[in-house]
Design an enzyme around this catalytic site. Structure first.
Site, short mmCIF file in Angstrom:
data_model
loop_
_atom_site.label_atom_id
_atom_site.label_comp_id
_atom_site.label_asym_id
_atom_site.label_seq_id
_atom_site.Cartn_x
_atom_site.Cartn_y
_atom_site.Cartn_z
N ASP A 85 0.82 -1.07 0.13
CA ASP A 85 0.01 -0.01 0.03
C ASP A 85 0.95 1.34 -0.01
O ASP A 85 2.10 1.19 -0.55
CB ASP A 85 -0.79 0.03 1.25
N HIS A 114 2.07 2.33 -3.41
CA HIS A 114 1.25 3.17 -3.73
C HIS A 114 1.62 4.51 -3.91
O HIS A 114 0.77 5.54 -3.83
CB HIS A 114 -0.24 2.94 -3.06
#
Ligand code: NAG
Ligand code: NAG
Length: 405
Positions: free
Chosen positions: A230, A253
């Site tokens: 993430d 991310h």
């Protein structure tokens, strides 16, 4: 003359003697000091093995760590908890302050979370609470062993190391593997530096943010490496005076401000500097994200400086249309106001054509967006593009893609 000549050797000899003597004494004093330092040092170090820990990776060492912490914390003049080489199974644990002096956690071995995904209470694995003057260092690691937990769809999985109400802390050298949820959480803290830390989890692991910060100020993250599933770093409400320098991010991310605006009375985000960092194969480079229908707050004084993007899907993105039930939220009416954001020296390659993508709020357009020396090519071939919706600002220097401001 003769007399003095005769005396001279005697004096010299005496001086030599005295010289030898005094250097011997110096030597002894030095040894004594060294012994004392070693002893004093040893007295403030609380090795968890002395409190019944087992280094086999299977026996529960939670109580041993907890007891060692209590001794170190309550020692006048401060203490250090030592996790020596070896593997230590630790269940949920809150390491509480306030302590009498500074407190250290030196991790040279491996701390292992239980594999059972249901073990965690109150969303924590290791929590450090209400401490001034903390350091966490060593050449060891903690391993959240999240593989089974990742398949459970809940936000109640535990953060590996949660820092709450900490003032003045340095986290250096250690590695975090495979957290069940975030690797590090920072909430209600001030003056915390992460230096030379390493975060590792598979690219498809859910919610394994490297460091999530909220309601904190004066946070430095430097010389660190994030390979995770993430966000490498995410900044929630109340993040202020945050410096991120010399980071490697990817996979992951990217660095994200938000999501913001979900709850009423969220604190603003301001004074964030991200510089001299590299993003490789990430979903986003630098992102600001707010809920499409949201409560009001501000995001101001943000600087993104000298960043290299390699094969990044959205190198520069503002998304004020974030939604889960998107059929209802087609328009962005976010009430989070984004103001004074500077992008300077952003270069490299975008994996999508829209290298710059600013979707700002219709009701509170972005203001004071500055683009300077942007050089992003589209590695799929063809010209990169930029998208601007509801953005006010200016552009200087090189602009690839050509600016939509
Ligand atoms: C962040 O960096 C800026 C510029 O280098 C500096 O003025 C500021 O004090 C730093 N902030 C923190 C929290 O260290
Ligand atoms: C832009 O990037 C390309 C490819 O990396 C490079 O060849 C070029 O010199 C850069 N242009 C400027 C003005 O920095």
């Amino acid at each position: 003359m003769k007399k003095s000549r005769g005396q001279k050797p005697g004096i010299v000899e005496e001086e030599r003697k005295m010289g030898l003597n005094s250097s011997h004494i110096e030597c002894l004093v030095l040894i004594a000091i060294l012994l004392c330092i070693t002893k004093c040092y040893a007295q403030n170090v609380f090795n968890i093995m002395q409190f019944g820990a087992s280094n086999d990776g299977r026996t529960d060492s939670t109580q041993a760590l907890s007891k060692a912490w209590r001794q170190a914390c309550w020692r006048d003049g401060g203490g250090v908890v030592l996790v020596p080489d070896g593997r230590f199974l630790i269940f949920s644990l809150v390491l509480k302050g306030p302590c009498k002096g500074s407190i250290g956690l030196r991790i040279n071995g491996q701390l292992l979370a239980p594999i059972d995904p249901n073990f965690a209470i109150a969303q924590i694995w290791l929590s450090i609470y209400e401490v001034d003057n903390l350091f966490v260092d060593g050449y060891g690691s903690f391993d959240g062993r999240g593989f089974l937990a990742w398949s459970i769809k809940t936000f109640n999985r535990p953060i590996s190391m949660k820092l709450t109400k900490i003032n003045h802390a340095r986290i250096t050298g250690i590695t975090s593997y495979n957290s069940k949820f975030f690797h590090f959480g920072v909430h209600g803290c001030s003056d915390v530096t992460f230096d030379h830390i390493r975060v590792m989890a598979p690219r498809d692991s859910p919610n394994t943010d490297g460091i999530h910060i909220s309601k904190s100020s004066g946070i430095n993250i430097v010389h660190s490496r994030f390979d995770t599933g993430d966000d490498c770093i995410s900044l929630g409400p109340g993040s202020r005076f945050i410096n991120i320098t010399n980071i490697h991010c990817g996979p992951g991310h990217g660095i994200s401000i938000g999501s913001l605006g979900k709850y009423p009375n969220e604190e603003d985000v301001s004074d964030v500097l991200v510089r001299d960092s590299t993003f490789v194969g990430t979903d986003n480079g630098v992102r600001i994200k707010t809920w499409s229908s949201s409560h009001p707050s501000f995001v101001t004084k943000i600087v993104f400086l000298n960043l290299e993007m390699k094969d990044v899907r959205n190198p520069m993105i503002i998304d004020q249309k974030y939604c889960l039930d998107c059929s209802r939220d087609k328009m962005s009416t976010s009430r989070v106001q984004i103001r004074d954001v500077r992008y300077e020296g952003i270069r490299g390659t975008s994996a999508t054509q829209a290298a710059v993508n600013f979707e700002c709020s219709q009701v509170f357009p972005c203001e004071g967006i500055v683009l300077q020396d942007i050089n992003l090519s589209f590695n799929g071939g063809g010209q990169p593009t930029s998208i601007c919706h509801n953005v006010k600002g200016s552009a200087f220097g090189k602009q690839l893609p050509s600016s939509c401001l």
